[in-house]
Design a protein around this motif. Structure first.
Motif, short mmCIF file in Angstrom:
data_model
loop_
_atom_site.label_atom_id
_atom_site.label_comp_id
_atom_site.label_asym_id
_atom_site.label_seq_id
_atom_site.Cartn_x
_atom_site.Cartn_y
_atom_site.Cartn_z
N PRO A 143 79.56 35.70 4.24
CA PRO A 143 79.33 34.27 4.48
C PRO A 143 77.87 33.99 4.80
O PRO A 143 77.12 34.88 5.22
N ASP A 144 77.47 32.76 4.61
CA ASP A 144 76.09 32.35 4.87
C ASP A 144 75.65 32.70 6.29
O ASP A 144 74.50 33.04 6.53
N SER A 145 76.58 32.64 7.23
CA SER A 145 76.25 32.91 8.63
C SER A 145 75.79 34.34 8.88
O SER A 145 75.17 34.64 9.89
N HIS A 146 76.10 35.24 7.94
CA HIS A 146 75.76 36.65 8.11
C HIS A 146 74.69 37.11 7.12
O HIS A 146 74.50 38.32 6.91
N THR A 147 73.96 36.16 6.53
CA THR A 147 72.90 36.51 5.59
C THR A 147 71.65 35.70 5.87
O THR A 147 71.69 34.62 6.46
N PHE A 148 70.54 36.25 5.42
CA PHE A 148 69.25 35.55 5.50
C PHE A 148 68.43 35.94 4.28
O PHE A 148 68.37 37.12 3.91
N ALA A 149 67.79 34.96 3.64
CA ALA A 149 67.02 35.22 2.43
C ALA A 149 65.55 34.91 2.65
O ALA A 149 65.19 33.96 3.36
N PHE A 150 64.70 35.72 2.01
CA PHE A 150 63.26 35.51 2.09
C PHE A 150 62.62 36.11 0.85
O PHE A 150 63.30 36.73 0.02
N LYS A 151 61.28 35.92 0.72
CA LYS A 151 60.58 36.49 -0.43
C LYS A 151 59.12 36.71 -0.08
O LYS A 151 58.64 36.27 0.97
N GLY A 152 58.40 37.38 -0.97
CA GLY A 152 56.97 37.59 -0.78
C GLY A 152 56.32 37.92 -2.11
O GLY A 152 56.94 38.50 -3.01
N LEU A 153 55.05 37.56 -2.23
CA LEU A 153 54.31 37.78 -3.47
C LEU A 153 53.72 39.18 -3.50
O LEU A 153 53.20 39.68 -2.50
N ILE A 154 53.79 39.82 -4.66
CA ILE A 154 53.16 41.11 -4.91
C ILE A 154 52.29 40.97 -6.15
O ILE A 154 52.75 40.52 -7.20
N GLU A 155 51.03 41.36 -6.04
CA GLU A 155 50.11 41.23 -7.16
C GLU A 155 50.11 42.52 -7.98
O GLU A 155 49.13 43.28 -7.99
N SER A 156 51.22 42.75 -8.64
CA SER A 156 51.33 43.90 -9.54
C SER A 156 52.54 43.70 -10.44
O SER A 156 53.37 42.82 -10.21
N ASN A 157 52.66 44.57 -11.42
CA ASN A 157 53.81 44.57 -12.30
C ASN A 157 55.09 44.87 -11.52
O ASN A 157 55.09 45.65 -10.57
N TRP A 158 56.18 44.28 -11.95
CA TRP A 158 57.47 44.41 -11.26
C TRP A 158 57.96 45.85 -11.17
O TRP A 158 58.60 46.24 -10.18
#
Length: 444
Positions: free
Chosen positions: A152-167
């Motif tokens: 459930p949403d209550s047990h998750t948290f989402a985030f992200k960040g930029l990386i300057e390189s190939n995946w």
């Protein structure tokens, strides 16, 4: 070591490329749902080399369409959100979430031009804080029943960040268990209770042994890799002088995600999402098997380390990753602070935008990297020939049959670790208030 042509095949993701064709068969993270908060829920998105605009209507529905208006190419990121669509400020052409032009108000009243205009649009879906898009053709696949999606949403948290390189560079760090003994080595043990990036500083299992000590004292893991329906299971085994076996189970979830343990009750599922060939975002869903997550605290911790709205790390190549030679001598192996994301950022970016793999020399501990490249090459061949099977998509029972996967960090008796780590994982899942079944364990 691979040749230049193979390196190109594995890394390039634009329209018409071989790896890009594989990635377009799968749902891709587009943006965090949080990015649509505020008075203007419109975000520019570059994904797999395509320039798009993502927007949210008043009724909560999302659209993902070509960024440039098909009339004269104006930028729809500056469009007006009106009555279930986005309107180009240049001549007022309006588009719905399916890309259909609804109005061309500068044209004569009897004009039927709008009905003949449709811009590129992609299906979207929201899963626990992330807006996903499907950039392939035909019907999108079902989402697998990964823990990060079923919790459930209550047990998750989402985030992200930029990386300057190939995946691919970012992914290959994530499936390399050996690097943790060095890149994330702390020269002293401290209390990780409130630490950010504590997955290599927490205590292991139910013991009072910090992970930092295990990584520091036992830097030569035996790494086993198993091919699974979802990708690869990677097991790093450290024999603690015959007293116990440290077992760390991580996963490569095809095509470009990893699932790893963060703490005794939390896992991370992280996608390495190409912006273009030389830049990517990492997206992560933190999934708790214990208490509900404190989203406000977790977001504040992470936002303090990033420049908004593009999620650019405050500590990175622009300031030498915070490198301090005194710290490197006395406290951390890298001298780059406590945030392991900074350590990873340096490891990923320092080889250059696209690593020249014609000069690399893999060792035995790189077995997962070699296995993943073979897996991706098989998928490229499958898509090109139109025959064969793809991980997750062609699993018996379909993508919905994929559950889990298991990600755990534990100590087990030296002679029974093969079953003991499963028992530890089962115990954790049974304690989870949201967990509804044991399919992913029973299938082992």
């Amino acid at each position: 070591m691979i040749n230049a042509e193979m390196n190109r095949k594995l890394t390039e993701i634009g329209a018409g490329t071989e790896a890009g064709a594989v990635l377009r068969r799968y749902w891709q993270p587009v943006a965090l749902v949080d990015e649509f908060d505020g008075p203007r829920p419109v975000r520019p998105v570059t994904l797999l080399g395509e320039k798009l605009v993502a927007f949210r209507n008043e009724d909560g529905t999302y659209g993902l369409i070509d960024r440039h208006c098909p009339h004269r190419g104006a930028d729809l990121c500056y469009g007006r959100l009106e009555d279930g669509g986005i309107r180009c400020p240049f001549h007022g052409w309006k588009f719905d979430t399916d890309g259909q032009c609804l109005e061309t108000p500068a044209e004569p009243e009897e004009s039927q031009l709008a009905s003949r205009i449709k811009t590129t649009a992609y299906p979207v879906a929201v899963r626990n804080g992330i807006l996903f898009g499907y950039l392939g053709t035909g019907e999108p696949p079902a989402f697998p029943k990964l823990d990060c999606f079923t919790a459930p949403d209550s047990h998750t948290f989402a985030f992200k960040g930029l990386i300057e390189s190939n995946w691919l560079q970012a992914l290959e760090v994530g499936i390399d268990p050996a690097h943790a003994s060095f890149l994330h080595r702390y020269l002293e043990d401290d209390d990780p209770a409130d630490a950010y990036g504590k997955q290599f500083r927490d205590y292991v299992g139910d013991t009072d042994i910090p992970m930092t000590r295990i990584l520091r004292d036992f830097p030569r893991p035996k790494i086993d890799v198993e091919t699974t329906d979802y990708g690869l299971r990677i097991m790093a085994l450290r024999d603690l002088d015959g007293q116990a076996m440290h077992v760390r189970v991580t996963n490569q979830v095809f095509p470009q995600a990893i699932t790893i343990p963060m703490s005794n009750e939390m896992t991370i599922t992280q996608w390495h999402v190409p912006i273009d060939d030389e830049n990517c975002y990492w997206y992560a869903i933190f999934t708790s098997f214990g208490n509900t997550v404190d989203k406000v605290k977790m977001r504040q911790q992470r936002e303090a380390l990033y420049i908004m709205p593009d999620y650019i790390p405050k500590v990175g190549k622009q300031n030498g990753y915070g490198y301090d030679p005194v710290e490197q001598k006395m406290r951390t192996y890298t001298g780059m602070g406590d945030d392991i994301n900074v350590h990873d950022q340096w490891a990923v970016e320092s080889p250059g935008p696209i690593q020249d793999r014609t000069k690399e020399h893999l060792g035995q501990t790189d077995v997962a990297i070699a296995a993943y490249r073979r897996l991706l090459l098989r998928a490229i061949k499958t898509v090109a020939k139109g025959e064969g099977t793809l991980p997750i998509l062609d699993t018996p029972g379909g993508p919905g049959a994929i559950k889990g996967p298991i990600a755990i960090d534990t100590l087990a008796p030296h002679d029974t670790w093969r079953s003991a780590w499963l028992a530890s994982e089962q115990k954790r899942r049974e304690a989870a208030p949201w967990y509804l079944g044991t399919d992913s364990i029973a299938a082992e």
